[in-house]
Design a protein around this motif. Structure first.
Motif, PDB file in Angstrom:
ATOM      1  N   ILE A 135     -36.711   8.691  45.990  1.00  0.00           N
ATOM      2  CA  ILE A 135     -37.838   8.549  44.908  1.00  0.00           C
ATOM      3  C   ILE A 135     -38.762   9.774  45.207  1.00  0.00           C
ATOM      4  CG2 ILE A 135     -39.866   7.273  44.168  1.00  0.00           C
ATOM      5  CD1 ILE A 135     -38.775   5.009  45.704  1.00  0.00           C
TER       6      ILE A 135
ATOM      7  N   ARG B 133     -42.083  11.814  44.277  1.00  0.00           N
ATOM      8  CA  ARG B 133     -43.614  11.615  44.214  1.00  0.00           C
ATOM      9  C   ARG B 133     -44.210  13.084  43.765  1.00  0.00           C
ATOM     10  NH1 ARG B 133     -44.294   6.362  43.667  1.00  0.00           N
ATOM     11  NH2 ARG B 133     -43.707   5.372  45.223  1.00  0.00           N
TER      12      ARG B 133
ATOM     13  N   PRO C  37     -32.236   9.379  41.497  1.00  0.00           N
ATOM     14  CA  PRO C  37     -32.726   8.318  42.351  1.00  0.00           C
ATOM     15  C   PRO C  37     -31.946   6.935  42.456  1.00  0.00           C
ATOM     16  CG  PRO C  37     -34.523   8.474  40.719  1.00  0.00           C
ATOM     17  CD  PRO C  37     -33.473   9.485  40.385  1.00  0.00           C
TER      18      PRO C  37
ATOM     19  N   THR D 204     -35.655   2.653  43.400  1.00  0.00           N
ATOM     20  CA  THR D 204     -37.154   2.497  43.056  1.00  0.00           C
ATOM     21  C   THR D 204     -37.979   1.695  43.434  1.00  0.00           C
ATOM     22  OG1 THR D 204     -38.721   3.052  41.240  1.00  0.00           O
ATOM     23  CG2 THR D 204     -36.901   1.511  40.769  1.00  0.00           C
ATOM     24  N   THR D 205     -39.153   1.735  43.352  1.00  0.00           N
ATOM     25  CA  THR D 205     -40.163   0.574  44.053  1.00  0.00           C
ATOM     26  C   THR D 205     -40.674   0.059  42.757  1.00  0.00           C
ATOM     27  OG1 THR D 205     -41.780   2.048  44.636  1.00  0.00           O
ATOM     28  CG2 THR D 205     -40.212   1.768  46.345  1.00  0.00           C
ATOM     29  N   GLN D 206     -41.325  -1.017  43.137  1.00  0.00           N
ATOM     30  CA  GLN D 206     -42.029  -1.822  42.147  1.00  0.00           C
ATOM     31  C   GLN D 206     -43.099  -2.811  42.977  1.00  0.00           C
ATOM     32  OE1 GLN D 206     -39.292  -3.689  39.334  1.00  0.00           O
ATOM     33  NE2 GLN D 206     -39.105  -5.601  40.746  1.00  0.00           N
TER      34      GLN D 206
ATOM     35  N   SER E 173     -45.004   4.745  48.911  1.00  0.00           N
ATOM     36  CA  SER E 173     -45.062   3.511  47.798  1.00  0.00           C
ATOM     37  C   SER E 173     -46.086   2.583  48.211  1.00  0.00           C
ATOM     38  CB  SER E 173     -43.571   2.937  47.945  1.00  0.00           C
ATOM     39  OG  SER E 173     -42.749   3.881  47.507  1.00  0.00           O
TER      40      SER E 173
ATOM     41  N   THR F  34     -38.217  -2.760  46.966  1.00  0.00           N
ATOM     42  CA  THR F  34     -37.348  -1.823  46.800  1.00  0.00           C
ATOM     43  C   THR F  34     -36.024  -2.270  45.801  1.00  0.00           C
ATOM     44  OG1 THR F  34     -37.741  -0.482  48.678  1.00  0.00           O
ATOM     45  CG2 THR F  34     -35.718  -0.081  47.436  1.00  0.00           C
TER      46      THR F  34
ATOM     47  N   THR G 209     -31.690   4.338  50.895  1.00  0.00           N
ATOM     48  CA  THR G 209     -30.862   5.175  50.001  1.00  0.00           C
ATOM     49  C   THR G 209     -29.458   5.542  50.468  1.00  0.00           C
ATOM     50  OG1 THR G 209     -31.592   7.081  50.978  1.00  0.00           O
ATOM     51  CG2 THR G 209     -32.840   6.605  48.986  1.00  0.00           C
TER      52      THR G 209
END
Length: 254
Positions: A17, A19, A38, A41-43, A69, A164, A193
């Motif tokens: 990711i 930034r 990537p 990703t993150t949420q 994150s 993730t 990753t």
């Protein structure tokens, strides 16, 4: 080849990711072709008791953040509930300079960062600045290992604040590029990753047709457990240092 262009014609693949664009911009200045792909990703994880958990942060002696994150998810929640965290009495411990910058952008002060940006070094050095009776809240992702929780004498509560997820559409792009025969370097920023890469790409391409770069010894060790040889790992665990180290390595082998 010009010494000013050590990455000329090199495809530098960013699998983590991003930034900021700093490392991408540096890649371009060094003559490389950055490929932003990537694999994860993150949420933010949203629950009904988020507001209650935010107010509970005031009860701890330390808040621990090990990634940008987690800071971004934390910021999203304090913004949603309009909570002023400037009055937090808790001290802040982080892993990594970028995580520290993210915390400071919220107007908070970072009280501790380990000398090497990894959880195993964190648990060795944190006891020098904290008392065992001090309470800690570790704001983490769903894939975080138990290194900090198990490795410290403190009582560590956890808040899984983000998750993730894989970005499937980028795997085919990366695989095609690696199989094209063009010169490529792949930057791995975490075991997450590397794990996604192994399952979706590495099983097809192997690891001997491109330069392998990592942030940190944990990711390096994981890749080596898969049979990969890591050529580039800087002493300081940042993307900028990875790109600079890659340029230095390419300059030596070309």
């Amino acid at each position: 080849m010009s010494k000013q262009q050590p990455l000329q014609d090199e495809h530098v693949i960013f699998t983590g990711i991003l930034r900021s664009s700093d490392a991408v911009d540096l890649t371009l200045r060094l003559g490389g072709n950055p490929v932003i792909a990537p694999l994860i990703t993150t949420q933010e994880i949203v629950t009904l008791d988020d507001k209650q958990k935010l107010f509970a942060c005031y009860e701890y002696d330390w808040l621990i953040f090990t990634s940008q994150s987690s800071v971004h998810a934390f910021y999203s929640k304090i913004k949603q509930y309009e909570i002023d965290v400037s009055s937090l009495k808790a001290k802040i411990a982080v892993v990594g300079s970028k995580t520290a910058c993210a915390i400071e952008s919220l107007g908070l002060h970072v009280n501790f960062t380990p000398t090497i940006f990894s959880a195993d070094v964190f648990v060795k050095e944190f006891p020098a600045v904290s008392a065992a009776h001090e309470s800690c809240l570790f704001l983490k992702g769903n894939l975080a290992k138990n290194t900090i929780v198990d490795g410290l004498p403190n009582i560590i509560d956890t808040w899984t604040i983000y998750e993730t997820v894989e970005v499937d559409e980028n795997s085919e792009q990366v695989r095609a590029l690696l199989e094209s025969g063009e010169s490529c370097s792949v930057i791995f920023t975490s075991p997450s990753t590397a794990n996604v890469f192994q399952r979706s790409i590495g099983v097809h391409t192997g690891y001997d047709r491109f330069t392998i770069c990592t942030i940190g010894h944990i990711t390096k060790n994981y890749l080596e457990s898969l049979g990969a040889t890591v050529q580039v790992m800087p002493e300081t665990y940042t993307l900028l240092d990875v790109v600079n180290k890659l340029a230095e390595w390419k300059g030596r082998v070309q």
